[in-house]
Write an enzyme that holds these catalytic residues in place. Structure first.
Site, short mmCIF file in Angstrom:
data_model
loop_
_atom_site.label_atom_id
_atom_site.label_comp_id
_atom_site.label_asym_id
_atom_site.label_seq_id
_atom_site.Cartn_x
_atom_site.Cartn_y
_atom_site.Cartn_z
N CYS A 60 -13.88 7.84 30.75
CA CYS A 60 -12.54 8.08 31.28
C CYS A 60 -12.12 6.95 32.21
O CYS A 60 -10.94 6.60 32.28
CB CYS A 60 -12.47 9.42 32.00
SG CYS A 60 -13.88 9.74 33.04
N LYS A 81 -18.68 25.60 29.53
CA LYS A 81 -18.55 25.39 28.08
C LYS A 81 -18.58 23.90 27.80
O LYS A 81 -17.62 23.18 28.06
CB LYS A 81 -17.25 25.99 27.53
CG LYS A 81 -17.38 26.11 26.01
CD LYS A 81 -16.09 26.01 25.25
CE LYS A 81 -15.59 24.63 25.02
NZ LYS A 81 -16.42 23.77 24.14
N GLU A 101 -9.50 16.47 35.34
CA GLU A 101 -9.88 15.05 35.25
C GLU A 101 -9.56 14.62 33.83
O GLU A 101 -10.24 15.01 32.89
CB GLU A 101 -11.36 14.90 35.58
CG GLU A 101 -11.74 13.52 36.04
CD GLU A 101 -12.01 12.61 34.88
OE1 GLU A 101 -11.03 12.04 34.33
OE2 GLU A 101 -13.19 12.45 34.52
N GLU A 139 -4.60 5.74 26.06
CA GLU A 139 -6.06 5.69 26.20
C GLU A 139 -6.68 5.66 24.80
O GLU A 139 -6.54 6.61 24.03
CB GLU A 139 -6.53 6.93 26.96
CG GLU A 139 -8.01 6.90 27.29
CD GLU A 139 -8.47 8.16 28.04
OE1 GLU A 139 -8.04 9.27 27.67
OE2 GLU A 139 -9.28 8.03 28.96
P1 NAD Z 1 -10.79 17.59 24.47
O1 NAD Z 1 -9.99 17.49 25.70
O2 NAD Z 1 -10.16 18.20 23.27
O3 NAD Z 1 -12.14 18.43 24.74
C1 NAD Z 1 -12.79 18.52 26.01
C2 NAD Z 1 -13.31 19.94 26.16
O4 NAD Z 1 -12.23 20.87 26.08
C3 NAD Z 1 -14.30 20.36 25.09
O5 NAD Z 1 -15.30 21.19 25.67
C4 NAD Z 1 -13.44 21.17 24.14
O6 NAD Z 1 -14.17 22.10 23.38
C5 NAD Z 1 -12.53 21.88 25.11
N1 NAD Z 1 -11.27 22.35 24.54
C6 NAD Z 1 -10.56 21.82 23.50
N2 NAD Z 1 -9.45 22.55 23.27
C7 NAD Z 1 -9.44 23.55 24.19
C8 NAD Z 1 -8.53 24.62 24.48
N3 NAD Z 1 -7.42 24.81 23.80
N4 NAD Z 1 -8.84 25.44 25.51
C9 NAD Z 1 -9.95 25.26 26.24
N5 NAD Z 1 -10.86 24.28 26.00
C10 NAD Z 1 -10.60 23.42 25.00
O7 NAD Z 1 -11.29 16.18 24.18
P2 NAD Z 1 -11.98 15.66 22.84
O8 NAD Z 1 -11.39 16.26 21.61
O9 NAD Z 1 -13.42 15.86 23.04
O10 NAD Z 1 -11.54 14.15 22.91
C11 NAD Z 1 -10.20 13.80 22.62
C12 NAD Z 1 -9.73 12.72 23.53
O11 NAD Z 1 -9.83 13.18 24.90
C13 NAD Z 1 -10.54 11.47 23.53
O12 NAD Z 1 -10.22 10.64 22.50
C14 NAD Z 1 -10.21 10.89 24.88
O13 NAD Z 1 -9.01 10.20 24.87
C15 NAD Z 1 -10.09 12.10 25.74
N6 NAD Z 1 -11.30 12.37 26.53
C16 NAD Z 1 -11.27 12.10 27.84
C17 NAD Z 1 -12.40 12.33 28.60
C18 NAD Z 1 -12.42 12.06 30.05
O14 NAD Z 1 -13.46 11.98 30.65
N7 NAD Z 1 -11.29 11.95 30.68
C19 NAD Z 1 -13.55 12.82 28.02
C20 NAD Z 1 -13.55 13.11 26.67
C21 NAD Z 1 -12.41 12.88 25.93
#
Ligand code: NAD
Length: 491
Positions: A294, A185, A260, A393
């Site tokens: 990240c 996903k 991660e 972050e």
């Molecule tokens: P997120 O963690 O919300 O989303 C990442 C993935 O998880 C997406 O595919 C999203 O649809 C999915 N997701 C969201 N809620 C979920 C749930 N309850 N159950 C299962 N899957 C779920 O991250 P974001 O909203 O895209 O970004 C928010 C913050 O996350 C950013 O500002 C940043 O700080 C961090 N981030 C970190 C990385 C990394 O590589 N470590 C990457 C993207 C974002």
């Protein structure tokens, strides 16, 4: 004048996910608009799958794992399919780079770098598939004991929007090399390259159901996937809060997880460092991908005697940095969406209001569309290690400088956040290089260098709040499999 804004992808279209080898719309008929961050305009849609389609995808992956040709395929043939997918990605490299750039707003050269790394993942895991061995174990007289590395079964991969193509590749490469089947996903903000590579996987000849692509919102498709009883293992890259929710969902069925979860990565610059060599690396580590990485090097710890010199030089460079549309290929692109732009701006405003010194700001190109999600890079100086800016972050082009007194002080500061993903150490003193690299709590430590995305061979993952489990390299193959012990009695 900026040319060709958002005209690189010739045909706009409505993309479909992939379930059981077929491109399908969501059963509920719903779609999610795909917005280009460079101009804020919709140019495509993806399906908004919910629990019904997640069920179908998990069932297809289960059937492919238990009954399909995948379950009997020798490891070297799985490897060949991954290698073939890599070659198809190379053939479609320009198209994929343009698609990724338009979908995420990243400069086109970053899109090309992502394609190059993606090809390397499929090359690496294609070659590794038949090179993971079990062991024989000296046991009792009259017995022979051995171990096999076995796939978990159905793996769920939930990926973020910052490097969709690369992060997909490290999940697909390791999981399929070990004989698992997958439901991926991608993030709702950047699904296109995942879909396109899923289409290329069909062309490469992967059997139906081995690689399923479910697009949709995290709260619907993501939540349904991570809680699904038919999933045997979950791998996730994204925010710590979502990671916690996914681990709780997986715990209901006692499933294993790889997490991660980002970082607040330090680079430690000692007074004897080769500053000329360090300088472009220090800048790139926070500017690449607009700081939405990240492993972004978001904290630079500088030994007091050279603090002013390094701060001045970084300030001059930051004043030159320009954000603009992906196809203008400037220093950085926009943030992924309006919420992320606001989030970064809020950190900047709060830090400035708290009295933290703004050493320099970059700019937004004068021709950049006002509807795009741009943030000018900001360099903060003399930051207190306990400040919010030093601890959280930001995930944007915001760099903080800190002054330290001695080696012990530097290590304390480097380890002084909840995160532990990557660290850089800049010094010519060999003994110090070893000492500091060992004492810094980070999953990867670079000495007189910095970077994470490039080395597909290098195990990657965090300590502390940055997560657990390892991706990339051979280590990922161990995460994506479990040891089975077999004991023969023959006395
Ligand atoms: P997120 O963690 O919300 O989303 C990442 C993935 O998880 C997406 O595919 C999203 O649809 C999915 N997701 C969201 N809620 C979920 C749930 N309850 N159950 C299962 N899957 C779920 O991250 P974001 O909203 O895209 O970004 C928010 C913050 O996350 C950013 O500002 C940043 O700080 C961090 N981030 C970190 C990385 C990394 O590589 N470590 C990457 C993207 C974002």
């Amino acid at each position: 004048m900026l040319q060709n804004l958002s005209r690189i992808v010739a045909q706009d279209k409505n993309f479909l996910g992939i379930i059981n080898g077929r491109r399908v719309a969501a059963t509920n008929g719903k779609t999610i608009p795909v917005v280009c961050p460079s101009d804020g305009l919709e140019f495509a849609t993806v399906p908004s799958y919910d629990a019904i389609d997640v069920d179908r995808a998990v069932d297809a992956a289960r059937q492919a794992f238990e009954e399909g040709p995948w379950s009997r395929m020798p490891a070297f043939e799985r490897g060949r399919l991954l290698t073939r997918l890599g070659l198809l990605i190379e053939k479609h490299g320009d198209e994929l780079a343009a698609l990724e750039a338009r979908d995420t707003g990243k400069p086109i050269r970053q899109g090309k770098a992502d394609v190059a790394a993606t090809i390397r993942y499929y090359e690496f895991y294609g070659g590794a598939a038949d090179k993971i061995h079990g062991d024989t174990i000296p046991f009792l007289d009259g017995y022979t004991a051995l171990t096999l590395r076995e796939p978990h079964g159905v793996v769920a991969g939930i990926t973020p929007w910052n490097y969709p193509m690369q992060i997909m590749a490290r999940v697909v490469g390791a999981a399929l090399a070990m004989g698992n089947t997958l439901v991926i996903k991608p993030a709702e903000d950047a699904s296109l390259s995942t879909i396109r590579i899923g289409e290329l996987a069909i062309e490469a000849g992967f059997p139906d159901g081995v690689l399923n692509i479910i697009t949709g919102y995290g709260s619907e498709a993501g939540a349904a996937l991570s809680a699904h009883p038919g999933v045997d293992y979950v791998t996730f890259t994204g925010s710590p809060a979502t990671g916690t929710a996914i681990q709780q969902a997986a715990a209901a069925h006692n499933r294993g997880v790889t997490m991660e979860l980002g970082g607040k990565s330090p680079q430690i610059v000692f007074a004897d460092a080769d500053i000329e060599k360090a300088f472009p690396v220090l800048v790139n580590a926070i500017i690449q991908n607009g700081g939405q990485t990240c492993s972004a090097g978001s904290r630079i710890l500088i030994e007091r005697p050279i603090y002013d010199k390094v701060a001045d030089a970084l300030g001059s460079r930051f004043r030159e940095l320009v954000a603009g549309p992906h196809d203008a290929d400037l220093d950085l692109g926009p943030m992924i969406n309006a919420a992320q732009k606001r989030r970064v701006e809020n950190y900047v405003t709060a830090a400035a209001e708290a009295g933290i010194e703004v050493i320099a700001r970059g700019s937004i190109h004068i021709d950049a569309p006002l509807t795009g999600f741009y943030v000018a890079p900001v360099l903060f100086g003399a930051v207190d290690p306990s400040a919010t800016l030093a601890q959280e972050e930001v995930f944007g082009p915001v760099l903080s400088l800190f002054a330290f007194e001695d080696e012990a002080d530097a290590i304390r500061m480097a380890n002084g956040t909840e995160y532990g993903l990557v660290a850089g150490v800049w010094t010519k003193d060999g003994a110090r290089q070893h000492r500091v690299a060992k004492r810094v709590r980070a999953g990867q430590v670079y000495v007189n260098a910095y970077g994470a995305g490039g080395g597909v061979e290098l195990p990657f993952g965090g300590f502390k709040r940055s997560g657990h489990g390892r991706e990339k390299g051979f280590e990922a193959l161990y995460d994506m499999s479990a040891t089975k012990t077999i004991v023969f009695r023959h006395d």
